[in-house]
Design a protein around this motif. Structure first.
Motif, mmCIF file in Angstrom:
data_model
loop_
_atom_site.group_PDB
_atom_site.id
_atom_site.type_symbol
_atom_site.label_atom_id
_atom_site.label_comp_id
_atom_site.label_asym_id
_atom_site.label_seq_id
_atom_site.Cartn_x
_atom_site.Cartn_y
_atom_site.Cartn_z
ATOM 1 N N LEU A 1 5.592 11.404 -17.670
ATOM 2 C CA LEU A 1 6.621 11.744 -18.749
ATOM 3 C C LEU A 1 6.106 10.839 -19.829
ATOM 4 O O LEU A 1 5.888 10.473 -20.630
ATOM 5 N N LEU A 2 4.421 11.663 -20.607
ATOM 6 C CA LEU A 2 4.263 11.439 -22.190
ATOM 7 C C LEU A 2 5.281 11.854 -23.269
ATOM 8 O O LEU A 2 6.041 13.083 -23.743
ATOM 9 N N GLY A 3 5.565 10.670 -23.751
ATOM 10 C CA GLY A 3 6.605 11.220 -25.201
ATOM 11 C C GLY A 3 6.134 10.240 -26.494
ATOM 12 O O GLY A 3 4.775 9.751 -26.424
ATOM 13 N N GLU A 4 7.242 10.253 -27.678
ATOM 14 C CA GLU A 4 6.696 9.457 -28.098
ATOM 15 C C GLU A 4 7.967 8.385 -28.616
ATOM 16 O O GLU A 4 8.703 8.870 -28.403
ATOM 17 N N TRP A 5 7.757 7.512 -29.260
ATOM 18 C CA TRP A 5 8.564 6.360 -30.229
ATOM 19 C C TRP A 5 8.546 5.579 -31.389
ATOM 20 O O TRP A 5 7.046 5.635 -31.944
ATOM 21 N N THR B 1 4.603 6.737 -25.343
ATOM 22 C CA THR B 1 5.120 5.946 -23.757
ATOM 23 C C THR B 1 4.682 7.094 -22.703
ATOM 24 O O THR B 1 4.138 8.025 -22.965
ATOM 25 N N ILE B 2 4.296 6.233 -21.592
ATOM 26 C CA ILE B 2 3.714 7.103 -20.388
ATOM 27 C C ILE B 2 5.532 6.074 -19.707
ATOM 28 O O ILE B 2 5.934 4.931 -19.589
ATOM 29 N N ASN B 3 6.140 7.354 -19.254
ATOM 30 C CA ASN B 3 7.309 7.080 -18.497
ATOM 31 C C ASN B 3 8.559 6.264 -19.274
ATOM 32 O O ASN B 3 8.884 5.285 -18.563
ATOM 33 N N ASN C 1 4.788 17.053 -21.320
ATOM 34 C CA ASN C 1 4.058 16.274 -22.734
ATOM 35 C C ASN C 1 6.211 16.953 -23.233
ATOM 36 O O ASN C 1 6.601 17.643 -23.758
ATOM 37 N N ALA C 2 6.756 15.336 -23.202
ATOM 38 C CA ALA C 2 7.496 15.622 -24.231
ATOM 39 C C ALA C 2 7.589 15.231 -25.972
ATOM 40 O O ALA C 2 9.399 14.980 -25.878
#
Length: 86
Positions: free
Chosen positions: A5-9, A35-37, A68-69
């Motif tokens: 799960l690729l995300g942003e912070w 982020t990754i997971n 891609n979240a």
């Protein structure tokens, strides 16, 4: 099989980031980390314990489910010294 799960912070509240973008009529600010997971990775002290590690066996094929979240951000994914088949 692994789910990635690729995300942003953001160091700010994400709702505030989006509200500011809508109020100004611009795109939102770039995130402070990717982020990754859910973890920003080993380069950040806050997640050194929770950094995702995948144990694999040489010569075996693995299915990676990439999600891609991110809000509105293109991400590119690769694994060092490996070729990926889509």
């Amino acid at each position: 099989e692994f789910v990635i799960l690729l995300g942003e912070w953001w160091n700010a509240n994400p709702e505030d980031v989006l509200a500011q973008a809508l109020a100004q009529g611009n795109g939102y600010n770039i995130s402070d980390a990717i982020t990754i997971n859910g973890q920003p990775g080993a380069l950040y002290n806050c997640s050194a314990e929770g950094t995702e590690v995948f144990n694999v066996t040489q010569g075996k094929n693995y299915l990676l489910r990439l999600v891609n979240a991110a809000v509105n951000f293109q991400m590119y994914f690769s694994v060092a010294n490996h070729s990926l088949t889509v």
